[in-house]
Enzyme design. Structure first.
Site, short mmCIF file in Angstrom:
data_model
loop_
_atom_site.label_atom_id
_atom_site.label_comp_id
_atom_site.label_asym_id
_atom_site.label_seq_id
_atom_site.Cartn_x
_atom_site.Cartn_y
_atom_site.Cartn_z
N ARG A 96 49.08 53.16 49.68
CA ARG A 96 49.13 51.72 49.99
C ARG A 96 50.52 51.51 50.71
NH1 ARG A 96 52.85 49.49 46.76
NH2 ARG A 96 52.98 50.38 44.60
N GLY A 97 50.62 50.29 51.24
CA GLY A 97 51.66 49.52 51.92
C GLY A 97 52.81 49.30 50.61
N THR A 101 55.58 49.04 41.94
CA THR A 101 55.17 48.28 41.01
C THR A 101 54.72 48.74 39.89
OG1 THR A 101 53.85 46.01 40.78
CG2 THR A 101 52.74 48.12 41.91
N TYR A 102 54.22 47.91 38.79
CA TYR A 102 53.93 48.29 37.55
C TYR A 102 52.55 47.84 37.11
CZ TYR A 102 53.23 48.68 32.38
OH TYR A 102 53.04 48.89 31.07
N LEU A 169 50.26 42.43 45.90
CA LEU A 169 49.47 42.70 46.55
C LEU A 169 49.80 44.00 47.39
CD1 LEU A 169 47.53 40.30 48.63
CD2 LEU A 169 48.00 42.16 49.53
N CYS A 199 58.69 45.71 43.76
CA CYS A 199 58.25 45.67 44.94
C CYS A 199 59.46 45.89 45.95
CB CYS A 199 57.70 44.22 45.32
SG CYS A 199 56.11 43.98 44.21
#
Length: 252
Positions: A96-97, A101-102, A169, A199
């Site tokens: 993904r872009g 993250t967690y 996201l 992020c």
């Protein structure tokens, strides 16, 4: 002798084109799958397999899941954003872009497997609609939130935690179709976020709904989120219309 009153003028013929309401476009179906607690790797492999196998007739799907503790690092992510290498939480590199993250218990993860070409959606439009769905979901629990330019995700808009990130996201587009999706922090252990630059932003505070005073449980928030996502996708689903009890139990 008074003359007879003139006959009323005949009404003008209606304009056929103006008088017939156009049929609304048919809603594209969305299948919702409630996967319960599922390891991240299993979902990651399944998303890619689903996307590779889908045809122009394959229905779009939303997968709702809760993951055991895991860090995920985007395809262009910098491993230096993992600050504690021996935290005991596994790290998975994904396509993904975004950065790191967690995911963990108490967090809603929703994966959106959407044919953008069929829905005539640009990627930026899809991202905006996802963000709006999250903002509306949080508003349903009296939590004000907003997007931030250049930083995908949703952030607390007011109060002592203003600017804290409450939802993340990240998407991947392959052959005009999306996978990966979003996460919303409901009631979770936030300490694992301290071991990363969330992020890619050093010092970024991460918060959950419970810390902001919302008392709704995971399933209730997930149902609200799914309904808002589908509304913004302009789709329809049988699962989203199920009664509350059935919706809670409709795990695949």
């Amino acid at each position: 002798m008074p003359s007879a009153p003139a006959a009323p003028a005949a009404p003008a013929a209606p304009d056929a084109a103006a008088s017939v309401a156009p049929n609304p476009p048919a809603a594209l179906p969305v299948t919702v799958r409630w996967l319960g607690e599922t390891p991240y790797d299993a979902c990651f492999d399944a998303m890619r397999a689903f996307t590779d196998a889908r045809t122009p007739d394959t229905d779009d799907e939303i997968w709702v899941v809760e993951h055991p503790p895991v860090y995920t690092l985007g395809q262009a992510g910098n491993p230096a954003h993992l600050l504690v290498a021996d935290s005991g939480v596994p790290l998975v590199k994904v396509d993904r872009g975004g950065q790191i993250t967690y995911h963990g218990p108490g967090q809603i993860v929703a994966y959106l497997l959407v044919d953008l070409r069929r829905r005539k959606l640009m990627v930026r439009t899809l991202v905006t609609r996802i963000e709006e769905a999250v903002i509306e979901t949080l508003a349903a629990y009296n939590l004000a939130s907003a997007r931030k330019a250049g930083a995908p995700g949703i952030y607390v808009e007011s109060g002592p935690h203003r600017g804290a990130k409450i939802a993340a996201l990240g998407l991947k587009i392959r052959n005009g179709c999306s996978y990966h999706g979003l996460s919303v922090n409901v009631k979770m252990d936030l300490r694992p976020f301290l071991a990363i630059n969330p992020c890619g932003y050093a010092g970024l505070e991460t918060i959950d709904m419970a810390s902001l005073g919302a008392t709704a449980d995971w399933h209730e928030v997930a149902q609200t989120l799914v309904r808002r996502l589908i509304a913004h996708l302009d789709g329809a689903t049988a699962a989203a219309a199920l009664p509350q009890q059935a919706l809670e139990q409709s795990n695949d």
